[in-house]
Every structure is written in structure tokens, then in C-alpha cells.
Design an enzyme around this catalytic site. Structure first.
Site, PDB file in Angstrom:
ATOM      1  N   CYS A  23     -23.465  62.019   5.382  1.00  0.00           N
ATOM      2  CA  CYS A  23     -23.985  61.684   6.713  1.00  0.00           C
ATOM      3  C   CYS A  23     -24.867  60.425   6.650  1.00  0.00           C
ATOM      4  O   CYS A  23     -24.339  59.334   6.477  1.00  0.00           O
ATOM      5  CB  CYS A  23     -24.703  62.885   7.313  1.00  0.00           C
ATOM      6  SG  CYS A  23     -24.795  62.794   9.100  1.00  0.00           S
TER       7      CYS A  23
ATOM      8  N   ARG B 252     -22.503  54.445  13.343  1.00  0.00           N
ATOM      9  CA  ARG B 252     -23.602  55.409  13.319  1.00  0.00           C
ATOM     10  C   ARG B 252     -23.590  56.227  14.616  1.00  0.00           C
ATOM     11  O   ARG B 252     -23.249  55.711  15.670  1.00  0.00           O
ATOM     12  CB  ARG B 252     -24.893  54.599  13.203  1.00  0.00           C
ATOM     13  CG  ARG B 252     -26.096  55.384  12.925  1.00  0.00           C
ATOM     14  CD  ARG B 252     -27.232  54.480  12.467  1.00  0.00           C
ATOM     15  NE  ARG B 252     -28.489  55.144  12.699  1.00  0.00           N
ATOM     16  CZ  ARG B 252     -29.321  54.846  13.675  1.00  0.00           C
ATOM     17  NH1 ARG B 252     -29.067  53.853  14.501  1.00  0.00           N
ATOM     18  NH2 ARG B 252     -30.425  55.541  13.818  1.00  0.00           N
TER      19      ARG B 252
ATOM     20  N   ILE C 198     -23.445  66.463  12.215  1.00  0.00           N
ATOM     21  CA  ILE C 198     -24.690  66.478  12.990  1.00  0.00           C
ATOM     22  C   ILE C 198     -25.123  65.032  13.229  1.00  0.00           C
ATOM     23  O   ILE C 198     -25.536  64.344  12.293  1.00  0.00           O
ATOM     24  CB  ILE C 198     -25.802  67.249  12.236  1.00  0.00           C
ATOM     25  CG1 ILE C 198     -25.316  68.662  11.874  1.00  0.00           C
ATOM     26  CG2 ILE C 198     -27.077  67.306  13.068  1.00  0.00           C
ATOM     27  CD1 ILE C 198     -26.192  69.368  10.844  1.00  0.00           C
TER      28      ILE C 198
ATOM     29  N   HIS D 282     -21.815  67.718   6.326  1.00  0.00           N
ATOM     30  CA  HIS D 282     -22.871  68.285   5.469  1.00  0.00           C
ATOM     31  C   HIS D 282     -22.389  69.527   4.727  1.00  0.00           C
ATOM     32  O   HIS D 282     -22.712  70.637   5.146  1.00  0.00           O
ATOM     33  CB  HIS D 282     -24.050  68.721   6.342  1.00  0.00           C
ATOM     34  CG  HIS D 282     -24.821  67.613   6.957  1.00  0.00           C
ATOM     35  ND1 HIS D 282     -25.906  67.037   6.346  1.00  0.00           N
ATOM     36  CD2 HIS D 282     -24.676  66.980   8.140  1.00  0.00           C
ATOM     37  CE1 HIS D 282     -26.403  66.096   7.126  1.00  0.00           C
ATOM     38  NE2 HIS D 282     -25.674  66.040   8.219  1.00  0.00           N
TER      39      HIS D 282
ATOM     40  N   GLU E 207     -23.547  70.771   2.164  1.00  0.00           N
ATOM     41  CA  GLU E 207     -24.682  71.452   1.505  1.00  0.00           C
ATOM     42  C   GLU E 207     -25.270  72.567   2.358  1.00  0.00           C
ATOM     43  O   GLU E 207     -26.027  73.386   1.858  1.00  0.00           O
ATOM     44  CB  GLU E 207     -25.763  70.438   1.120  1.00  0.00           C
ATOM     45  CG  GLU E 207     -26.603  69.864   2.253  1.00  0.00           C
ATOM     46  CD  GLU E 207     -25.882  68.800   3.079  1.00  0.00           C
ATOM     47  OE1 GLU E 207     -24.684  68.529   2.825  1.00  0.00           O
ATOM     48  OE2 GLU E 207     -26.528  68.246   3.983  1.00  0.00           O
TER      49      GLU E 207
END
Ligand code: GLN
Length: 210
Positions: free
Chosen positions: A83, A112, A143, A184, A186
């Protein structure tokens, strides 16, 4: 953990550092935080976490890490950017904040906050063959995420969105030992993307040993 486990740092200036440390450990690495130059020198690979790319860009200068990190990337340090981390690795950014700079290294143009205000976050199952080997898909959690608007010829596209208004957009790439995802992994408890990156680092360590 064994002696051969590579040491992988997580740039710990801002963003979701803890989650990456845990995912790297689960993926077979010795995970450490990186805030100082000496810590950067000690790692075999580095994760640039999600967060806010403009803030991380500013803090890289405050902590006097920017040039050292650019140098290590130039020397072939394996880096995984998620990200905001993808933005930092990109050579070119669209819709960046005024004065925003990246570290660069990855021959891509990223946009972005590409999903726009209406779609602040987005979730989609991604086949991500290189990572899953044809197994169950990886859940992509986006996100306020960027996407890759253009990728150079040397860039391997690992995943594109398959559904929704942004179908077809590139959201995971690899170039040499640089890996980047718009999403993401993670935060999902699925450590396969980190495991994939740990293997990239392991291979690099093996190639450069001796
Ligand atoms: N929009 C953020 C940026 O520009 C990235 C968001 C994230 O990392 N979750 O850096």
C-alpha cells in the site's frame, strides 16, 4: 526459527509495523524493526508497511534514512512494499501530495488513493498464482489504496483486480527482488505473501553468499 532464517526488517517510522513483524515471523523470517541506519545495514530484506506515504517520506528524511535506503535498494536489497509501501517503491506517482517523493526502484507509475472517495476500501479474492501456486486465493484488502497505472517491460504483474469498477487494474507486481502489493496481507492472518517474500530474500542471500 532456525539459523538460516533471513533477517527481515520492517521500516518502523509509521504504519502497521506490528502486523508485518508477526506475518514475517510466521512466514519463516527473523523480523526486526528498522529506524536507524545501523539497523538498516543489518537486514537481508525490508518491508515498507502501509500507512501514509507522505508521512513516511517525510520521516525518512528526518531519520536520515532516505539516502541509505535508496543506496541499498540500488544494490539489490529485496524490499516488499504494501500500500503506502508500494507508493514509496514506485518510480512515479500520480495524485501525490505537493512535494511528495518516493524512494523508487520499481519501474511503475502508481496512482495514489486510486479507488476514489466513494470506494475508500475494497475487498476481493485474488488468484495471485505466483504466491498461491494455484491454491486458494489471497484476500486482497484495499484501504485508500494505490493501484499500478503503468508497469515497465521488466515488471512482472502478479495480480489484477477481477471485479468491480476497477477490474483489470494491476495490484501486485514484482521486479527483480522488489515486490509490491496495493493491498494489506498482514491484516488477514494469511501469511502466504510474506512467505513468498521471505523466499525472495532467502534466494537473494543464497545467491550473494560466499
Ligand atoms: N493512501 C495512503 C498513502 O497515500 C496509503 C494507504 C495505506 O497504506 N493503507 O500513503
Amino acid at each position: 526459527m532456525s539459523r538460516e532464517d533471513p533477517t527481515i526488517g520492517v521500516l518502523a517510522l509509521q504504519g502497521d509495523v506490528r502486523e508485518h513483524l508477526a506475518a514475517l515471523e510466521a512466514g519463516g523470517a527473523r523480523a526486526v524493526t528498522v529506524r536507524r541506519r545501523c539497523e538498516l545495514e543489518a537486514v537481508d530484506g525490508l518491508v515498507l508497511p502501509g500507512g501514509e506515504s507522505t508521512t513516511i517520506d517525510r520521516l525518512l528524511r528526518v531519520f536520515e534514512l532516505r539516502e541509505a535506503l535508496r543506496e541499498r535498494i540500488g544494490e539489490g536489497l529485496p524490499v516488499y512494499g504494501s500500500c503506502a509501501g508500494m507508493i514509496l517503491l514506485a518510480d512515479r506517482v500520480l495524485d501525490g501530495a505537493p512535494g511528495q517523493q518516493t524512494l523508487g526502484g520499481l519501474d511503475v507509475t502508481v496512482r495514489r488513493n486510486a479507488f476514489g472517495r466513494q470506494v475508500d476500501s475494497w475487498e476481493e479474492d485474488l488468484p495471485l498464482e505466483a504466491v498461491t501456486g494455484g491454491g486458494p486465493p489471497v484476500l486482497g484488502v484495499f484501504i485508500r489504496a494505490p493501484w499500478v497505472e503503468e508497469a515497465g517491460a521488466g515488471v512482472q504483474v502478479l495480480a489484477r483486480l477481477g471485479a468491480g469498477p476497477a477490474a483489470g487494474r494491476i495490484v501486485a507486481v514484482r521486479q527483480g527482488d522488489l515486490v509490491a502489493t496495493s493491498f494489506h496481507p498482514e491484516i488477514t492472518g494469511d501469511d502466504r505473501v510474506h512467505r513468498y517474500f521471505v523466499d525472495v530474500v532467502r534466494d537473494r542471500v543464497a545467491r550473494t553468499a560466499g
